[in-house]
Enzyme design. Sequence first.
Site, PDB file in Angstrom:
ATOM      1  N   GLU A  58       0.823  -1.205   0.000  1.00 30.30           N
ATOM      2  CA  GLU A  58       0.000   0.000   0.000  1.00 30.30           C
ATOM      3  C   GLU A  58       0.861   1.261   0.000  1.00 30.30           C
ATOM      4  O   GLU A  58       0.525   2.251  -0.643  1.00 30.30           O
ATOM      5  CB  GLU A  58      -0.954  -0.006   1.196  1.00 30.30           C
ATOM      6  CG  GLU A  58      -2.076  -1.024   1.080  1.00 30.30           C
ATOM      7  CD  GLU A  58      -2.957  -0.788  -0.140  1.00 30.30           C
ATOM      8  OE1 GLU A  58      -3.058   0.375  -0.599  1.00 30.30           O
ATOM      9  OE2 GLU A  58      -3.535  -1.754  -0.648  1.00 30.30           O
ATOM     10  N   TYR A 141      -6.692   6.268   4.364  1.00 35.43           N
ATOM     11  CA  TYR A 141      -6.740   5.280   3.291  1.00 35.43           C
ATOM     12  C   TYR A 141      -5.919   4.042   3.647  1.00 35.43           C
ATOM     13  O   TYR A 141      -6.410   2.909   3.531  1.00 35.43           O
ATOM     14  CB  TYR A 141      -6.230   5.856   1.964  1.00 35.43           C
ATOM     15  CG  TYR A 141      -5.947   4.743   0.987  1.00 35.43           C
ATOM     16  CD1 TYR A 141      -6.987   4.106   0.322  1.00 35.43           C
ATOM     17  CD2 TYR A 141      -4.648   4.246   0.813  1.00 35.43           C
ATOM     18  CE1 TYR A 141      -6.751   3.027  -0.521  1.00 35.43           C
ATOM     19  CE2 TYR A 141      -4.405   3.170  -0.025  1.00 35.43           C
ATOM     20  CZ  TYR A 141      -5.455   2.565  -0.689  1.00 35.43           C
ATOM     21  OH  TYR A 141      -5.220   1.485  -1.494  1.00 35.43           O
ATOM     22  N   ASP A 159      -9.422   4.751  -2.892  1.00 39.46           N
ATOM     23  CA  ASP A 159      -8.286   5.251  -3.649  1.00 39.46           C
ATOM     24  C   ASP A 159      -8.818   5.877  -4.939  1.00 39.46           C
ATOM     25  O   ASP A 159     -10.035   5.956  -5.162  1.00 39.46           O
ATOM     26  CB  ASP A 159      -7.254   4.147  -3.918  1.00 39.46           C
ATOM     27  CG  ASP A 159      -7.639   3.238  -5.080  1.00 39.46           C
ATOM     28  OD1 ASP A 159      -8.847   3.141  -5.412  1.00 39.46           O
ATOM     29  OD2 ASP A 159      -6.738   2.608  -5.652  1.00 39.46           O
TER      30      ASP A 159
END
Length: 313
Positions: A58, A141, A159
């Site tokens: 990520e 996020y 995203d």
Amino acid sequence: MTAPTKPPHPTAASADTPSGPPLGENLHSPAIDWFDEHARDLPWRRPEAGAWGVMVSEFMLQQTPVSRVLPVYEQWLERWPRPADLAKDAPGEAVRAWGRLGYPRRALRLHGAAVAITERHGGDVPADHAQLLALPGIGEYTAAAVASFAYGQRHPVLDTNVRRVFARAVTGVQYPPNATTAAERKLARALLPDDEPTAARWAAASMELGALVCTAKSESCHRCPIAAQCAWRLAGKPEHDGPPRRGQTYAGTDRQVRGRLLAVLREAHGAVPQAALDRVWHEPVQRARALDGLVADGLVEPLAGGSYRLPLT
């Protein structure tokens, strides 16, 4: 509780006033079924990746395509298979291993998160969303993505790809706003399936759909599993009429100069004299500004005598 009546097709208004779980009922199954058949076999999606592998991916995938991330990811996990392994090394080694992925502050943030995981959580990436969010370098996020993809929890994961899918399929516009809005977050929560495993699968499916089918530059509606329900397609694909979309430039920018300076420092395994850095860019004012920015961001350490190195602490 009786579910509210679902309109024939989602509209732009429904994005601001989501109608609850039924808003996504026609989207979940086809998107997840498509994902089960077409999802890319990526190393961070395999069970052996674990939560640390998901977290590393990520960080690396932010504003960077999968093709560039894959080789660096594999080298990273081979060298630092657990957070404690990374925490033992100097932060400059994280910057060095980051290579040319771009936005190298992500390497420092990932190193800082590894140190905190080692110190606070015994070296295991926490499963609790609040604990994830409390780690340095972890925003909303990333915390949601790790909790969802690594631990199968129910969180909206927004995203750029997901936001674009939701903008088109539900809101009926070609592109989402330049920055994530409260309305988008509200919509994402309304679209979440009720049970955790399905919600986690939905998060991954909607992200993959935006990456492979409902892309920014073109859309393959004939391959899209939710095309029949897509508000934008049903409206005739109206052109974007919001604020201009931000384009990214690189050539001639401070980012390019920073990248060239860091490339010299990554190749060196000791101090680099100022003269060696001066050779990487012809314009002295911009070069000095870029170098000052690297120092201010903690990516470079100035040493006595006018030399520089990657950070040791």
